[in-house]
Design an enzyme around this catalytic site. Structure first.
Site, PDB file in Angstrom:
ATOM      1  CB  ILE A   1      -0.896   0.034   1.260  1.00 39.13           C
ATOM      2  CG1 ILE A   1      -1.742  -1.229   1.365  1.00 39.13           C
ATOM      3  CG2 ILE A   1      -1.789   1.276   1.254  1.00 39.13           C
ATOM      4  CD1 ILE A   1      -2.478  -1.375   2.691  1.00 39.13           C
ATOM      5  CG  HIS A   2       3.403   4.040  -2.822  1.00 41.97           C
ATOM      6  ND1 HIS A   2       4.615   3.814  -2.208  1.00 41.97           N
ATOM      7  CD2 HIS A   2       3.556   5.160  -3.578  1.00 41.97           C
ATOM      8  CE1 HIS A   2       5.464   4.742  -2.577  1.00 41.97           C
ATOM      9  NE2 HIS A   2       4.864   5.572  -3.405  1.00 41.97           N
ATOM     10  N   PRO A   3       1.661   5.404  -0.129  1.00 46.03           N
ATOM     11  CG  PRO A   3       2.255   7.639   0.270  1.00 46.03           C
ATOM     12  CD  PRO A   3       1.061   6.766  -0.012  1.00 46.03           C
TER      13      PRO A   3
ATOM     14  CB  CYS B   1       9.419   7.510  -4.709  1.00 45.33           C
ATOM     15  SG  CYS B   1       8.623   6.343  -5.786  1.00 45.33           S
TER      16      CYS B   1
ATOM     17  CD  GLU C   1       5.033   1.232  -0.086  1.00 48.66           C
ATOM     18  OE1 GLU C   1       4.720   0.654  -1.133  1.00 48.66           O
ATOM     19  OE2 GLU C   1       5.089   2.480   0.011  1.00 48.66           O
TER      20      GLU C   1
END
Ligand code: NAP
Length: 430
Positions: A404-406, A430, A410
């Site tokens: 799951i970003h950000p 990033c 993760e």
């Protein structure tokens, strides 16, 4: 109280970088920081009120389930009879076909001259006045958590460490927590124990340490472990065995040496001293006794989090334990140091990185043996991985999971660098 420290830390470390500061007083410049004052009394009162409301809800829940609640002190007379005494000293008897002992533990007192001047970790939460300059004795969960939140709300805090920080936890992570705490102003007196406490200057406490050094504190908080509170239960009257060292009760599937008497939680020998463990063991035991279940309580792979106030969540083996159990040749570690997004604008956070590592058994399809995570909301991050660990996941299962970003969580499913490669655990991205 941990949350108070987190909020205060965030105001000081992060707020300015996000443009949050005191309302300008005619000066047109970016805010550079916020002066705060912590009111111990307000926090204490609100926390105590919250605890009272929780206790009330428990009582209501018991009533709704048809459970009688008796506020009385119990002592076994025989294996089916408990003698109970109420607050007015009135004695009566209760008989039952089965008993469950779940009386928990009490803090171990400090055995040195003047040891009675110290408070315990149980007392700190109800302390009327701000503790001021504080010495925390002990270097595990409770002492470090108290030291962390007291420093986080602005107190001058020292920890007296008898040997190492966080015995039983991953050494690499324990060292990271130690340096994080040091960088946040917590002082450590290493390899000492208090040998004498005495009252000086009114209410202050002078502490003499085992190396001869002295210092003066407003409060001395002792957290050197807890003892099972079983000594006054009259267990000797019915033949329930206890361990003479810590008064804990040896059990087999929570059953004591007396078949109709059971023990769960901190009184039980070999049980992790964690509230949810006791709750789960109680549920499983009830299901077996009354619901036809044959499922034993599973005491393996229990997630836990240490709040110092940097959070450290873990599940399964530490690296050292894994090497000892499975052999150095069979153990691989995937690791990564990273900057959580919420810290990344703040200069004062730049000296610290969050960290995660996953320990696997190479001889068993890289089955995951341990997951460790130091960073924001570690408890929240680890909980779901705990379920995965119970299902016996492999490193490939983690790698196949979409992150799951950000988020910081993760990082656990995007690990690539192994310790054996010698590559740096610090990573960009990033
Ligand atoms: P603990 O884990 O038993 O650790 C005791 C600490 O005190 C160790 O650092 C030990 O040092 C030190 N010590 C023992 N005797 C001493 C003495 N005479 N003088 C100086 N230092 C001494 O105890 P705890 O921290 O009080 O925690 C009790 C339990 O509560 C833990 O097992 C934990 O599971 C539970 N807990 C959980 C949470 C959570 O889930 N977040 C929070 C708090 C507590 P050595 O290493 O040298 O023995």
């Amino acid at each position: 109280m941990h949350n108070a420290a987190i909020i205060n830390e965030s105001i000081h470390a992060d707020a300015a970088a996000f443009g949050i500061g005191p309302a300008p007083t005619g000066v047109e410049s970016a805010p550079t920081g916020i002066e705060t004052k912590h009111a111990w009394e307000s926090m204490r009162e609100n926390v105590q009120n919250h605890i009272r409301s929780l206790n009330f809800k428990y009582r209501v829940n018991l009533r709704e389930k048809g459970v009688s609640y008796l506020n009385k002190l119990g002592k076994f007379k025989d294996a089916h009879t408990l003698e109970v005494t109420d607050k007015k000293g009135r004695v009566s008897e209760i008989t039952a076909s089965r008993f469950i002992i779940a009386v928990g533990g009490r803090p171990t007192p400090l055995e040195c001259e003047g040891g009675e001047l110290a408070i315990s970790s149980d007392d700190i939460f109800a302390l009327e006045n701000s503790p001021g300059k504080t010495l925390c004795v002990g270097a595990s969960y409770i002492s470090l958590e108290c030291a962390g939140f007291l420093a986080g709300i602005g107190h001058d805090v020292t920890v007296a460490v008898r040997s190492i920080l966080l015995r039983g936890f991953d050494r690499e992570v324990a060292d990271k927590i130690g340096s994080y705490m040091e960088d946040h102003g917590i002082k450590f007196r290493k390899e000492v124990v208090p040998s004498k406490l005495e009252k000086v200057e009114g209410d202050k406490i002078k502490v003499t340490f085992s190396n001869g050094e002295t210092d003066i504190y407003d409060t001395v908080l002792v957290a050197i472990g807890r003892q099972a509170d079983t000594q006054k239960l009259g267990l000797e009257n019915i033949g329930v065995e206890t361990n003479s060292r810590n008064f804990k009760i040896p059990t087999k599937f929570e059953q004591t040496s007396v078949p109709n008497v059971y023990a769960i939680g901190d009184v039980m020998e070999g049980c992790p001293e964690l509230t949810p463990v006791a709750i789960q063991a109680g549920i499983q035991l009830s299901r077996r006794l009354f619901g036809g279940s044959k499922e034993p309580m599973d005491y393996k792979n229990i997630c836990t989090t240490v709040f110092t106030p940097i959070e450290y969540g873990c599940c399964g083996y530490s690296e050292d334990e894994a090497i000892e159990k499975f052999g150095a040749d069979n153990v691989e570690v995937y690791h990564k140091s990273f900057m959580p997004l919420e810290w990344s604008l703040s200069d004062s956070r730049s000296v610290h990185q969050a960290f995660t590592k996953v320990i696997v058994d190479k001889s068993d399809n890289e089955r995951v043996l341990g997951i460790h995570f130091v960073g924001p909301n570690a408890g929240e991050v680890l909980q779901g991985y705990g379920t995965a660990m119970k299902k016996g996941i492999t490193f490939q299962d983690l790698a196949d999971t979409v992150g799951i970003h950000p988020t910081s969580a993760e990082e656990i499913v995007t690990l690539t660098v192994t310790k054996s490669s010698g590559e740096d655990a610090a990573a960009g991205g990033c």
